[in-house]
Design a protein around this motif. Structure first.
Motif, PDB file in Angstrom:
ATOM      1  N   LYS A 151      56.915  41.001  68.062  1.00  0.00           N
ATOM      2  CA  LYS A 151      58.156  41.772  68.054  1.00  0.00           C
ATOM      3  C   LYS A 151      58.840  41.542  69.397  1.00  0.00           C
ATOM      4  O   LYS A 151      58.819  42.389  70.276  1.00  0.00           O
ATOM      5  N   ILE A 152      59.441  40.392  69.557  1.00  0.00           N
ATOM      6  CA  ILE A 152      60.018  40.020  70.849  1.00  0.00           C
ATOM      7  C   ILE A 152      61.295  40.837  71.079  1.00  0.00           C
ATOM      8  O   ILE A 152      62.194  40.825  70.243  1.00  0.00           O
ATOM      9  N   PRO A 153      61.346  41.566  72.214  1.00  0.00           N
ATOM     10  CA  PRO A 153      62.450  42.513  72.402  1.00  0.00           C
ATOM     11  C   PRO A 153      63.752  41.859  72.884  1.00  0.00           C
ATOM     12  O   PRO A 153      64.374  42.331  73.820  1.00  0.00           O
ATOM     13  N   PHE A 154      64.141  40.785  72.276  1.00  0.00           N
ATOM     14  CA  PHE A 154      65.405  40.133  72.640  1.00  0.00           C
ATOM     15  C   PHE A 154      66.145  39.721  71.373  1.00  0.00           C
ATOM     16  O   PHE A 154      65.552  39.605  70.300  1.00  0.00           O
ATOM     17  N   ASP A 155      67.444  39.485  71.571  1.00  0.00           N
ATOM     18  CA  ASP A 155      68.293  39.132  70.433  1.00  0.00           C
ATOM     19  C   ASP A 155      67.988  37.737  69.892  1.00  0.00           C
ATOM     20  O   ASP A 155      67.337  36.936  70.559  1.00  0.00           O
ATOM     21  N   ASP A 156      68.524  37.474  68.727  1.00  0.00           N
ATOM     22  CA  ASP A 156      68.410  36.139  68.131  1.00  0.00           C
ATOM     23  C   ASP A 156      69.044  35.109  69.081  1.00  0.00           C
ATOM     24  O   ASP A 156      69.999  35.417  69.793  1.00  0.00           O
ATOM     25  N   THR A 158      68.414  33.634  71.909  1.00  0.00           N
ATOM     26  CA  THR A 158      68.594  34.008  73.310  1.00  0.00           C
ATOM     27  C   THR A 158      68.119  32.940  74.288  1.00  0.00           C
ATOM     28  O   THR A 158      68.729  32.713  75.315  1.00  0.00           O
ATOM     29  N   PHE A 159      67.013  32.274  73.958  1.00  0.00           N
ATOM     30  CA  PHE A 159      66.351  31.458  74.983  1.00  0.00           C
ATOM     31  C   PHE A 159      66.489  29.946  74.752  1.00  0.00           C
ATOM     32  O   PHE A 159      66.473  29.476  73.616  1.00  0.00           O
ATOM     33  N   ASP A 160      66.563  29.242  75.882  1.00  0.00           N
ATOM     34  CA  ASP A 160      66.546  27.777  75.812  1.00  0.00           C
ATOM     35  C   ASP A 160      65.109  27.268  75.780  1.00  0.00           C
ATOM     36  O   ASP A 160      64.844  26.161  75.337  1.00  0.00           O
ATOM     37  N   PHE A 161      64.213  28.099  76.311  1.00  0.00           N
ATOM     38  CA  PHE A 161      62.840  27.641  76.487  1.00  0.00           C
ATOM     39  C   PHE A 161      61.890  28.821  76.285  1.00  0.00           C
ATOM     40  O   PHE A 161      62.089  29.887  76.857  1.00  0.00           O
ATOM     41  N   ILE A 162      60.892  28.640  75.432  1.00  0.00           N
ATOM     42  CA  ILE A 162      59.887  29.692  75.219  1.00  0.00           C
ATOM     43  C   ILE A 162      58.505  29.073  75.402  1.00  0.00           C
ATOM     44  O   ILE A 162      58.224  27.993  74.876  1.00  0.00           O
ATOM     45  N   ARG A 184      63.151  32.980  65.877  1.00  0.00           N
ATOM     46  CA  ARG A 184      64.340  33.834  65.886  1.00  0.00           C
ATOM     47  C   ARG A 184      65.014  33.864  67.264  1.00  0.00           C
ATOM     48  O   ARG A 184      66.230  33.736  67.381  1.00  0.00           O
ATOM     49  N   THR A 185      64.213  34.010  68.315  1.00  0.00           N
ATOM     50  CA  THR A 185      64.799  34.208  69.641  1.00  0.00           C
ATOM     51  C   THR A 185      65.146  32.896  70.355  1.00  0.00           C
ATOM     52  O   THR A 185      65.847  32.912  71.352  1.00  0.00           O
ATOM     53  N   LEU A 186      64.634  31.798  69.824  1.00  0.00           N
ATOM     54  CA  LEU A 186      64.948  30.503  70.431  1.00  0.00           C
ATOM     55  C   LEU A 186      66.356  30.080  69.998  1.00  0.00           C
ATOM     56  O   LEU A 186      66.741  30.266  68.845  1.00  0.00           O
ATOM     57  N   LYS A 187      67.124  29.517  70.940  1.00  0.00           N
ATOM     58  CA  LYS A 187      68.448  28.999  70.577  1.00  0.00           C
ATOM     59  C   LYS A 187      68.274  27.734  69.740  1.00  0.00           C
ATOM     60  O   LYS A 187      67.310  27.005  69.940  1.00  0.00           O
ATOM     61  N   PRO A 188      69.216  27.460  68.862  1.00  0.00           N
ATOM     62  CA  PRO A 188      69.146  26.178  68.153  1.00  0.00           C
ATOM     63  C   PRO A 188      69.105  25.053  69.187  1.00  0.00           C
ATOM     64  O   PRO A 188      69.813  25.103  70.190  1.00  0.00           O
ATOM     65  N   GLU A 189      68.260  24.117  68.941  1.00  0.00           N
ATOM     66  CA  GLU A 189      68.037  22.984  69.843  1.00  0.00           C
ATOM     67  C   GLU A 189      67.308  23.371  71.133  1.00  0.00           C
ATOM     68  O   GLU A 189      67.167  22.562  72.029  1.00  0.00           O
ATOM     69  N   GLU A 240      65.652  23.543  64.869  1.00  0.00           N
ATOM     70  CA  GLU A 240      66.732  22.764  64.292  1.00  0.00           C
ATOM     71  C   GLU A 240      67.961  23.639  64.193  1.00  0.00           C
ATOM     72  O   GLU A 240      67.867  24.861  64.171  1.00  0.00           O
ATOM     73  N   SER A 241      69.116  23.007  64.130  1.00  0.00           N
ATOM     74  CA  SER A 241      70.364  23.773  64.082  1.00  0.00           C
ATOM     75  C   SER A 241      70.368  24.632  62.822  1.00  0.00           C
ATOM     76  O   SER A 241      69.592  24.405  61.898  1.00  0.00           O
ATOM     77  N   VAL A 242      71.266  25.620  62.780  1.00  0.00           N
ATOM     78  CA  VAL A 242      71.271  26.587  61.676  1.00  0.00           C
ATOM     79  C   VAL A 242      71.307  25.893  60.314  1.00  0.00           C
ATOM     80  O   VAL A 242      70.552  26.238  59.407  1.00  0.00           O
ATOM     81  N   ASP A 243      72.156  24.902  60.186  1.00  0.00           N
ATOM     82  CA  ASP A 243      72.224  24.154  58.915  1.00  0.00           C
ATOM     83  C   ASP A 243      70.874  23.553  58.584  1.00  0.00           C
ATOM     84  O   ASP A 243      70.424  23.597  57.457  1.00  0.00           O
TER      85      ASP A 243
END
Ligand SMILES: *[C@@H]1O[C@H](CO)[C@@H](O)[C@H](O)[C@H]1NC(C)=O
Ligand SMILES: *[C@@H]1O[C@H](CO)[C@@H](O)[C@H](O)[C@H]1NC(C)=O
Length: 509
Positions: A151-156, A158-162, A184-189, A240-243
């Motif tokens: 349950k990562i307490p950040f928005d969808d 959000t991060f470039d690197f996890i 969920r919390t990782l940015k696309p790409e 991968e990107s949203v598509d």
């Protein structure tokens, strides 16, 4: 006297670099600490950086002239302990490598998941990835805020690197939730780096199934931090990107729903190859040979790591009494790698139903596993010439009601049969670890082909199958059992076709 002095000088000389190190580590923590907006992100002030060598060939260190006060030094004892420094060197070297190949940059907004003390966050900040934060169930300011991997307490997005260090996914009881939250919390790409202990291909494939959000960029084996993990596998994933995600998800569902079949994957063949061989020749004393064979069984969890699964499920088809196999064998002997299994007992015979009401964690399906939903006749007392000790003790052979045209002798009961393959597809997924025992008095010759044909077989990781054939009788030498028509050769064919399909099946007795 002189020797004493020179010794002291030597000690002093040795202490200077240690003091510099202490000063350095304290500095990083204090500066980032005081400027940290907790609950949000830490923005380090500009730090003048000098890469110092001599500490560790691949670690880089920030040296600053400001010396902390004695009090601060004491407060930061942790950051100067040997273990801490060793861990920070380890992580720094990993992160430097990731920077050099472009998966991480100084500007990356970074998250370390399930980091108890924030050593990895510290290392990130130290090498200049200043926008970094860690989460753990207990806060450890300023590096770690409260939060858990499932349950990562950040928005969808959000991060470039996890980053998920070794042991954290391996030991989690909810790896599928971790994977979902990272996705969920990782940015696309963006990039996620996950370290795991397991090295076998089975666990690697389970891992890939968990992270179907993402594409694997690299996977490599690296040296671990200590003797507890002398080696580890580090996997770099990109979202991968949203598509891409939607497309990928769609493709997966369509694939398993429409054509149903699953391909034989190499990693499954590898397990089958390592399994105990099938008994090719019909045993003259099956009650001895087949029973002894059980000692030789190579269980899947003794060959591969099963950590990266969503749920752990045991399905006992033809369960009979609780003690006959769930209690006596599965609970006691099946190697479970410390996982809690959900148990499904499928048993149509009413005589056994009551005892299941008191068994926690066992779901009883009081029906017969069959190839479709329909009413069946259930043969209870089938051997007219033979004394039946326990009337109806699960010896029922099942047939569709319409076909019961006087072929049965003895009592016949009506029971509800259900489409077992269909049920399996609605109950478990490929992300789950599924073990099945099947002892269904000959109905295996209907059920197994159906499982193969519908692809439901791919959902099962390991099968213990009792195959019923006209075996030699213990009571009467030279006589075959009249109970079953199938031959040993037909049984062997059933087992080999399962193994050829990549199913780890064992001859059960
Ligand atoms: C099994 O799980 C229990 C309870 O979570 C834990 O205390 C124990 O250390 C674990 N054992 C192994 C071998 O992982
Ligand atoms: C069989 O019956 C079950 C329970 O009523 C139902 O959920 C399932 O969809 C049925 N399956 C088929 C193939 O009709």
């Amino acid at each position: 006297m002189r020797r004493f002095f020179s010794l002291r000088n030597l000690v002093r000389a040795l202490l200077i670099p240690v003091f510099l190190l202490v000063a350095h580590f304290s500095y990083v923590v204090i500066t980032t600490g005081e400027s940290c907006i907790t609950g949000n992100f830490c923005f380090s002030p500009k730090i003048s950086k000098y890469r110092a060598s001599g500490l560790h060939p691949r670690a880089s260190v920030i040296i600053d002239g400001t010396a902390p006060t004695a009090e601060e030094l004491l407060r930061r004892d942790l950051y100067t302990s040997k273990d801490w420094i060793k861990a920070v060197q380890f992580y720094s070297s990993i992160f430097q490598d990731l920077i050099s190949v472009g998966f991480l940059s100084h500007k990356s907004k970074s998250l370390c998941v399930e980091t108890s003390n924030g050593q990895d966050v510290f290392s990130l900040k130290q090498i200049g990835v200043s926008d970094s934060i860690g989460i753990f169930k207990k806060t450890a300011k300023p590096l770690v805020v409260k939060g858990e991997g499932h349950k990562i307490p950040f928005d969808d997005n959000t991060f470039d690197f996890i980053f998920l260090g070794v042991g954290r996914l391996d030991q989690s009881s909810r790896p599928a939730d971790f994977a979902r939250e990272i996705a969920r919390t990782l940015k696309p790409e963006g990039f996620a780096v996950v370290q795991i202990r397991a090295k076998d291909t089975y666990s690697f494939h389970s891992f890939i199934d968990l992270f179907n959000c993402c594409k694997i960029v690299t996977s490599q084996d690296i040296d671990g931090l200590d003797s507890k993990t002398p080696f580890l596998r580090q996997i770099v994933l990109t979202k991968e990107s949203v598509d891409g995600i939607i497309g990928h998800g769609d493709a997966l569902t369509h694939h398993s729903k429409s054509d149903g079949k699953c391909s034989v994957l190499g990693f499954k063949e590898e397990l089958v190859r390592k399994a105990e061989p099938l008994i090719l020749e019909e045993p003259l004393k099956p009650w001895i040979t087949l029973k002894r064979n059980i000692q030789k069984i190579k269980y899947l969890p003794s060959m591969a790591d099963i950590s990266f699964k969503q749920r752990y499920v045991y399905v006992d088809v033809g369960a009979r009494s609780y003690g006959s196999s769930i209690g006596s064998w599965f609970k006691k002997q099946y190697p479970k790698q410390n996982k809690t299994f959900e148990v499904y007992a499928i048993e149509a015979d009413k005589i056994f139903h009551e005892q299941y009401s008191s068994k926690k964690g066992v779901k009883l399906l009081p029906y017969a596993a069959w190839v479709r939903n329909e009413t069946l006749t259930f043969e209870i007392n089938r051997n007219p010439g033979q004394k039946v000790q326990d009337k109806g003790r699960g010896m029922g052979r099942i047939r569709p009601a319409v076909a019961s045209t006087g072929t049965f002798v003895g009592d016949v009961d009506e029971i509800q049969g259900f489409d077992f393959a269909d049920w399996l597809k609605n109950t478990v997924t490929e992300k789950d670890f599924v073990v099945m025992k099947m002892d269904v008095e000959g109905t295996e010759f209907d059920l197994i082909p159906r499982l193969l044909e519908t692809g439901a077989i791919c959902l099962i990781d390991e099968i213990f199958l009792e195959c019923h054939y006209n075996r030699w009788q213990r009571c009467c030498p030279g006589e075959r059992s009249a109970k079953y028509q199938k031959t040993y050769a037909q049984c062997l064919h059933l087992f080999s076709s399962l193994r050829r399909s990549g199913v780890l099946v064992h001859q059960w007795w």
